[in-house]
Design a protein around this motif. Structure first.
Motif, PDB file in Angstrom:
ATOM      1  N   GLY A 226     -10.404  41.494 -30.727  1.00  0.00           N
ATOM      2  CA  GLY A 226      -9.001  41.686 -31.064  1.00  0.00           C
ATOM      3  C   GLY A 226      -8.245  42.521 -30.063  1.00  0.00           C
ATOM      4  O   GLY A 226      -8.442  42.430 -28.844  1.00  0.00           O
ATOM      5  N   LEU A 230      -8.271  43.168 -25.826  1.00  0.00           N
ATOM      6  CA  LEU A 230      -7.119  42.810 -24.984  1.00  0.00           C
ATOM      7  C   LEU A 230      -6.646  44.006 -24.156  1.00  0.00           C
ATOM      8  O   LEU A 230      -6.192  43.836 -23.023  1.00  0.00           O
ATOM      9  N   GLY A 255      -6.775  36.823 -36.480  1.00  0.00           N
ATOM     10  CA  GLY A 255      -6.670  36.548 -35.052  1.00  0.00           C
ATOM     11  C   GLY A 255      -6.243  37.804 -34.326  1.00  0.00           C
ATOM     12  O   GLY A 255      -6.529  38.923 -34.751  1.00  0.00           O
ATOM     13  N   THR A 256      -5.571  37.607 -33.240  1.00  0.00           N
ATOM     14  CA  THR A 256      -5.104  38.732 -32.437  1.00  0.00           C
ATOM     15  C   THR A 256      -3.589  38.794 -32.511  1.00  0.00           C
ATOM     16  O   THR A 256      -2.948  37.823 -32.907  1.00  0.00           O
ATOM     17  N   GLY A 259      -0.308  35.901 -31.915  1.00  0.00           N
ATOM     18  CA  GLY A 259      -0.628  34.506 -32.175  1.00  0.00           C
ATOM     19  C   GLY A 259      -0.796  33.651 -30.939  1.00  0.00           C
ATOM     20  O   GLY A 259      -0.925  32.440 -31.025  1.00  0.00           O
ATOM     21  N   GLU A 260      -0.802  34.259 -29.751  1.00  0.00           N
ATOM     22  CA  GLU A 260      -1.026  33.447 -28.555  1.00  0.00           C
ATOM     23  C   GLU A 260      -2.488  33.084 -28.416  1.00  0.00           C
ATOM     24  O   GLU A 260      -3.346  33.663 -29.063  1.00  0.00           O
ATOM     25  N   ASP A 261      -2.736  32.187 -27.463  1.00  0.00           N
ATOM     26  CA  ASP A 261      -4.118  31.896 -27.096  1.00  0.00           C
ATOM     27  C   ASP A 261      -4.542  32.888 -26.023  1.00  0.00           C
ATOM     28  O   ASP A 261      -4.058  32.851 -24.894  1.00  0.00           O
ATOM     29  N   HIS A 262      -5.458  33.772 -26.383  1.00  0.00           N
ATOM     30  CA  HIS A 262      -5.902  34.798 -25.436  1.00  0.00           C
ATOM     31  C   HIS A 262      -7.131  34.373 -24.634  1.00  0.00           C
ATOM     32  O   HIS A 262      -7.622  35.146 -23.826  1.00  0.00           O
ATOM     33  N   MET A 263      -7.627  33.157 -24.875  1.00  0.00           N
ATOM     34  CA  MET A 263      -8.807  32.731 -24.122  1.00  0.00           C
ATOM     35  C   MET A 263      -8.545  32.694 -22.619  1.00  0.00           C
ATOM     36  O   MET A 263      -9.390  33.170 -21.846  1.00  0.00           O
ATOM     37  N   PRO A 264      -7.404  32.171 -22.166  1.00  0.00           N
ATOM     38  CA  PRO A 264      -7.181  32.196 -20.711  1.00  0.00           C
ATOM     39  C   PRO A 264      -7.188  33.609 -20.123  1.00  0.00           C
ATOM     40  O   PRO A 264      -7.725  33.818 -19.035  1.00  0.00           O
ATOM     41  N   LEU A 266      -8.855  36.138 -21.235  1.00  0.00           N
ATOM     42  CA  LEU A 266     -10.246  36.596 -21.201  1.00  0.00           C
ATOM     43  C   LEU A 266     -10.984  35.971 -20.021  1.00  0.00           C
ATOM     44  O   LEU A 266     -11.672  36.658 -19.253  1.00  0.00           O
ATOM     45  N   LEU A 267     -10.819  34.673 -19.838  1.00  0.00           N
ATOM     46  CA  LEU A 267     -11.484  33.999 -18.712  1.00  0.00           C
ATOM     47  C   LEU A 267     -11.006  34.578 -17.378  1.00  0.00           C
ATOM     48  O   LEU A 267     -11.801  34.786 -16.459  1.00  0.00           O
ATOM     49  N   ALA A 268      -9.705  34.835 -17.286  1.00  0.00           N
ATOM     50  CA  ALA A 268      -9.161  35.373 -16.030  1.00  0.00           C
ATOM     51  C   ALA A 268      -9.784  36.719 -15.713  1.00  0.00           C
ATOM     52  O   ALA A 268     -10.168  36.996 -14.578  1.00  0.00           O
TER      53      ALA A 268
ATOM     54  N   PHE B 247     -10.967  28.296 -13.707  1.00  0.00           N
ATOM     55  CA  PHE B 247     -10.532  27.686 -14.975  1.00  0.00           C
ATOM     56  C   PHE B 247      -9.190  27.023 -14.684  1.00  0.00           C
ATOM     57  O   PHE B 247      -8.142  27.435 -15.138  1.00  0.00           O
ATOM     58  N   GLU B 260      -3.502  27.674 -30.874  1.00  0.00           N
ATOM     59  CA  GLU B 260      -4.184  28.766 -31.583  1.00  0.00           C
ATOM     60  C   GLU B 260      -4.740  29.773 -30.585  1.00  0.00           C
ATOM     61  O   GLU B 260      -4.847  29.507 -29.402  1.00  0.00           O
ATOM     62  N   ASP B 261      -5.201  30.891 -31.137  1.00  0.00           N
ATOM     63  CA  ASP B 261      -5.940  31.862 -30.339  1.00  0.00           C
ATOM     64  C   ASP B 261      -7.416  31.470 -30.354  1.00  0.00           C
ATOM     65  O   ASP B 261      -8.081  31.558 -31.383  1.00  0.00           O
TER      66      ASP B 261
END
Lengths: 341, 341
Positions: A226, A230, A255-256, A259-264, A266-268, B247, B260-261
């Motif tokens: 969460g 971030l 979620g976090t 409401g965005e997608d935080h996966m990118p 995290l990958l970055a 990515f 979604e997140d």
């Protein structure tokens, strides 16, 4: 003298989101009788742990079976052998067991470990047991802090985080905790000896964490996810290590923020900082590693180098509310239910 | 005979989202003259790589400096020494350089490597250069595939993925590629020798990937992110390794489907499957590891065990459109611009 009934706390309903007291029910049954080769165990202390939220789900967590509706909640216990028809176990023995949320259980001895030399038997559920072992493996085998590095520990006053942070201090690292509220933060610094502890409820949390980590973060001991994760991502140093043993912020479907997608993101961070992120399930490591953990930790606990905090809640009937309090982060240290003397 | 002008392609505007041709501009300048101790390089081949999208941003990627507005785009080149005032370099030498998107550059020799023994010099930009080295380090040092394991390679026909997949086959793994469209998938299987290749544009992509990986995924060579990663997560085996070198799905600010997140799902998979995810930047590894890579790869390329696909685009003026095509995945293999003979 055993009581006449076995109180059990069963899973009455599968929670959606944060669990409630209605998801549990206390039922009574006759005390079971051990067959030949078995022992009757009375629960002395019951461990409450975040993973128990996951075994309440329709789909289990993979590393542990889910609990069926109507079945007692599972959990590690310190139990006393109150009747033995097993050659290897004597009445009066204290054992580490997995008897679950109930007063009594029978066992054929499989998986029981006699606790014969621990000053405080409940430590087998906390600093000298699974949570301490989790901290030890995650911090030392994956995190590998070096002298002078900065280690950030989420849930800093929790059962795992409190040990991870103290082990990091002993390894010569600068240790910054993250905890919920000024009381926990003060405890982490003043009692556990962390160099700093940042309140994640503070609106300036991310800035304060940055200010507390002027040289970046070399090891992030992750068990929250969460918003804490971030805030950590932009501070990770090149070559940082992130042992991942949980993410309690998401266990109840939350979620976090935003409401965005935080996966990118995290990958970055993982890519740009060449991060080694490693999930681990402590059950995998007992065979190869538990002995070394005990050898290392026991003297440190005995001589006071490592402090074990336990939040003891009295009475099996209070296990559900204590469990909810634990998920909400209302305790300091490891949550243990005292079930019998 | 050098031309009289130096054509350069400069960054004219910082893109937001997917770049366009208007973000680049071709300008001409006089051909620079080498000072004492310098050489004049003429660009023979220019490498186009996904990371170049990141150096166009206002905030650079961290591992490489951003390109200033009005400055020529950066990039690796195979260049010819056309005038030398440097003791160690002779006219006619072919060198691996970082001369960028232009016809000519001067250099004091720093960072130049003479290419004296490569059958096809452009291989220094592809299979025997940075992309091949990225595949080698990521697959062998982090992925560590074992005989019989399942390796999934994203962007399977790309500069990096095509080599990673072939190296995984040589290591005895079952290799499943992921690529965009049936033509690329057929190439991966029929020409590169992958065991299967799944079209990520197929609406049944996730199901097809699952069916192609009946024993789960032991190594996922990640350079895409997005929907491919989301389809991979539930298939990861316990103890899976995920080398992460890019990515590209997110380089233009695009998120993942559904909005979604997905961070909690990623954390859950990393934890439950005890995944080792490791970001790496290939620049870090040249000193310690490039020699071993060359020793391993050259004979494999020479004897045909490893095939190097290059998509050659003719003319420096076509570099911007070729770059956009590369980001959109319209080529097979490594994209190289042929700038001069």
């Amino acid at each position: 003298m055993p009581e006449r009934v076995n109180r059990r706390i069963i899973l009455a309903a599968r929670p959606s989101g944060f669990p409630s007291l209605r998801d549990f029910r206390l039922v009574t049954e006759p005390v079971p009788a051990p067959a030949d080769g078995e022992v009757l165990l009375q629960t002395v202390s019951l461990s409450l742990d975040p993973y128990m939220r996951n075994v309440m789900e329709e789909v289990g967590p993979g590393y542990a079976p889910r609990v069926e509706l109507g079945a007692p909640m599972v959990g590690a216990t310190v139990s006393r052998v109150v009747a033995s028809r097993h050659r290897g176990m004597r009445e009066g023995d204290l054992v580490l067991a997995a008897a679950g949320w109930q007063d009594y259980a029978v066992s054929d001895g499989t998986g029981l470990t006699v606790i014969d030399d621990m000053r405080q038997p409940s430590h087998a559920l906390s600093g000298l047991g699974m949570p301490g072992f989790t901290a030890h493996v995650g911090l030392l085998d994956i995190g590998k802090p070096r002298q002078g590095e900065t280690v950030v520990v989420a849930a800093a006053t929790g059962a795992v985080g409190s040990i991870a942070g103290q082990l990091a201090k002993l390894a010569g690292a600068r240790v910054v905790g993250v905890a919920g509220g000024p009381l926990k933060c003060a405890h982490a610094v003043q009692v556990l000896g962390f160099d700093a502890c940042i309140d994640r409820h503070d609106p300036r949390f991310a800035v304060n964490l940055r200010d507390a980590c002027p040289d970046g973060i070399d090891v992030y001991f992750e068990n929250v996810g969460g918003a804490v994760l971030l805030a950590v991502l932009p501070l990770l140093s090149i070559g940082a290590r992130v042992p991942l043993c949980g993410f309690v912020a998401h266990y109840n479907g939350a979620g976090t923020p935003g409401g965005e997608d935080h996966m990118p993101a995290l990958l970055a961070a993982l890519l740009q900082k060449r991060v080694h992120m490693q999930g681990f399930i402590i059950l995998d490591h007992y065979g190869a590693r538990f002995g070394a953990f005990q050898q290392h930790m026991r003297p440190l606990v005995d001589d006071g180098s490592i402090r074990i905090d336990e939040a003891v809640v009295a009475g099996l009937e209070n296990a559900p509310s204590a469990f909810l309090d634990m998920l909400a982060g209302r305790h300091l240290g490891k949550v243990v239910v005292a079930v019998a003397d």
